[in-house]
Design a protein around this motif. Structure first.
Motif, PDB file in Angstrom:
ATOM      1  N   ILE A  46       0.830  -1.205   0.000  1.00 34.52           N
ATOM      2  CA  ILE A  46       0.000   0.000   0.000  1.00 34.52           C
ATOM      3  C   ILE A  46       0.864   1.254   0.000  1.00 34.52           C
ATOM      4  N   SER A  47       2.066   1.177   0.519  1.00 33.55           N
ATOM      5  CA  SER A  47       2.963   2.334   0.562  1.00 33.55           C
ATOM      6  C   SER A  47       3.247   2.897  -0.825  1.00 33.55           C
ATOM      7  N   TYR A  48       3.067   2.104  -1.875  1.00 33.47           N
ATOM      8  CA  TYR A  48       3.261   2.588  -3.244  1.00 33.47           C
ATOM      9  C   TYR A  48       2.316   3.744  -3.559  1.00 33.47           C
ATOM     10  N   LEU A  49       1.155   3.776  -2.924  1.00 31.00           N
ATOM     11  CA  LEU A  49       0.169   4.815  -3.216  1.00 31.00           C
ATOM     12  C   LEU A  49       0.688   6.209  -2.899  1.00 31.00           C
ATOM     13  N   LYS A  50       1.667   6.316  -2.031  1.00 29.27           N
ATOM     14  CA  LYS A  50       2.251   7.611  -1.660  1.00 29.27           C
ATOM     15  C   LYS A  50       3.395   8.025  -2.581  1.00 29.27           C
ATOM     16  N   GLN A  51       3.848   7.140  -3.426  1.00 36.73           N
ATOM     17  CA  GLN A  51       5.011   7.388  -4.275  1.00 36.73           C
ATOM     18  C   GLN A  51       4.618   8.135  -5.551  1.00 36.73           C
ATOM     19  N   PRO A  52       5.301   9.274  -5.852  1.00 37.76           N
ATOM     20  CA  PRO A  52       4.978  10.033  -7.070  1.00 37.76           C
ATOM     21  C   PRO A  52       5.081   9.207  -8.355  1.00 37.76           C
ATOM     22  N   PHE A  54       4.477   6.012  -8.757  1.00 36.26           N
ATOM     23  CA  PHE A  54       3.304   5.150  -8.837  1.00 36.26           C
ATOM     24  C   PHE A  54       2.055   5.986  -9.108  1.00 36.26           C
ATOM     25  N   GLN A  55       1.993   7.174  -8.523  1.00 35.73           N
ATOM     26  CA  GLN A  55       0.854   8.058  -8.778  1.00 35.73           C
ATOM     27  C   GLN A  55       0.776   8.447 -10.255  1.00 35.73           C
ATOM     28  N   ASP A  56       1.935   8.604 -10.902  1.00 31.98           N
ATOM     29  CA  ASP A  56       1.939   8.876 -12.343  1.00 31.98           C
ATOM     30  C   ASP A  56       1.306   7.715 -13.117  1.00 31.98           C
ATOM     31  N   LEU A  57       1.616   6.480 -12.702  1.00 33.24           N
ATOM     32  CA  LEU A  57       0.999   5.316 -13.351  1.00 33.24           C
ATOM     33  C   LEU A  57      -0.509   5.300 -13.135  1.00 33.24           C
ATOM     34  N   LEU A  58      -0.941   5.688 -11.944  1.00 31.84           N
ATOM     35  CA  LEU A  58      -2.380   5.732 -11.667  1.00 31.84           C
ATOM     36  C   LEU A  58      -3.073   6.760 -12.556  1.00 31.84           C
ATOM     37  N   ARG A  59      -2.437   7.899 -12.768  1.00 26.83           N
ATOM     38  CA  ARG A  59      -3.025   8.906 -13.658  1.00 26.83           C
ATOM     39  C   ARG A  59      -3.103   8.377 -15.096  1.00 26.83           C
ATOM     40  N   LYS A  60      -2.062   7.676 -15.511  1.00 31.94           N
ATOM     41  CA  LYS A  60      -2.063   7.082 -16.853  1.00 31.94           C
ATOM     42  C   LYS A  60      -3.205   6.069 -16.980  1.00 31.94           C
ATOM     43  N   ALA A  61      -3.408   5.265 -15.937  1.00 34.40           N
ATOM     44  CA  ALA A  61      -4.499   4.289 -15.938  1.00 34.40           C
ATOM     45  C   ALA A  61      -5.852   4.995 -16.006  1.00 34.40           C
ATOM     46  N   GLU A  62      -5.986   6.093 -15.272  1.00 33.49           N
ATOM     47  CA  GLU A  62      -7.242   6.838 -15.296  1.00 33.49           C
ATOM     48  C   GLU A  62      -7.506   7.417 -16.681  1.00 33.49           C
ATOM     49  N   GLU A  63      -6.458   7.956 -17.323  1.00 29.07           N
ATOM     50  CA  GLU A  63      -6.619   8.510 -18.668  1.00 29.07           C
ATOM     51  C   GLU A  63      -7.028   7.441 -19.675  1.00 29.07           C
ATOM     52  N   LEU A  74      -7.652  -2.776 -10.187  1.00 30.74           N
ATOM     53  CA  LEU A  74      -6.905  -1.710 -10.818  1.00 30.74           C
ATOM     54  C   LEU A  74      -6.015  -2.276 -11.915  1.00 30.74           C
ATOM     55  N   THR A  75      -6.016  -1.649 -13.090  1.00 32.95           N
ATOM     56  CA  THR A  75      -5.179  -2.077 -14.201  1.00 32.95           C
ATOM     57  C   THR A  75      -4.220  -0.962 -14.565  1.00 32.95           C
ATOM     58  N   ILE A  76      -2.928  -1.286 -14.630  1.00 31.76           N
ATOM     59  CA  ILE A  76      -1.885  -0.330 -14.979  1.00 31.76           C
ATOM     60  C   ILE A  76      -1.455  -0.610 -16.419  1.00 31.76           C
ATOM     61  N   PRO A  77      -1.604   0.378 -17.325  1.00 31.75           N
ATOM     62  CA  PRO A  77      -1.291   0.157 -18.734  1.00 31.75           C
ATOM     63  C   PRO A  77       0.187   0.406 -19.055  1.00 31.75           C
ATOM     64  N   CYS A  78       1.043  -0.488 -18.629  1.00 31.67           N
ATOM     65  CA  CYS A  78       2.456  -0.418 -19.001  1.00 31.67           C
ATOM     66  C   CYS A  78       2.960  -1.850 -19.130  1.00 31.67           C
TER      67      CYS A  78
END
Length: 93
Positions: A46-52, A54-63, A74-78
């Motif tokens: 869960i600590s990954y959620l605080k990492q910038p 990983f947050q960039d990957l989350l934004r990419k997934a949202e886009e 949750l799906t990460i597109p990389c």
């Protein structure tokens, strides 16, 4: 009892799990991959959620997927390789 399978990368807290595995406390499951049929499930802290990074990957997934995605996880597109490299950096390896 949950057992972590061996994993070839140096990531110590990142590992693949089977779909039927229980999640250890303090972790969550994500799917990683660019092609639907080649996506793999990973368990990450869960600590990954605080990492910038990983947050960039989350934004990419949202886009790419928005919030109305057919998978319940949750799906990460990389690529799997890129994700493992990122996780290695987050783990300080």
């Amino acid at each position: 009892m949950f057992q972590r399978p061996p994993f070839k990368s140096r990531c110590q807290t990142l590992y693949q799990v089977s779909i039927s595995s229980n999640l250890p406390k303090g972790h969550f499951a994500i799917y990683v991959g660019e092609e639907e049929k080649k996506k793999k499930k990973f368990v990450v802290p869960i600590s990954y959620l605080k990492q910038p990074l990983f947050q960039d990957l989350l934004r990419k997934a949202e886009e790419e997927f928005g919030f109305d995605h057919p998978r319940s996880s949750l799906t990460i597109p990389c690529s799997e390789e890129d994700f493992i490299h990122l996780a290695s950096r987050l783990n300080g390896n």
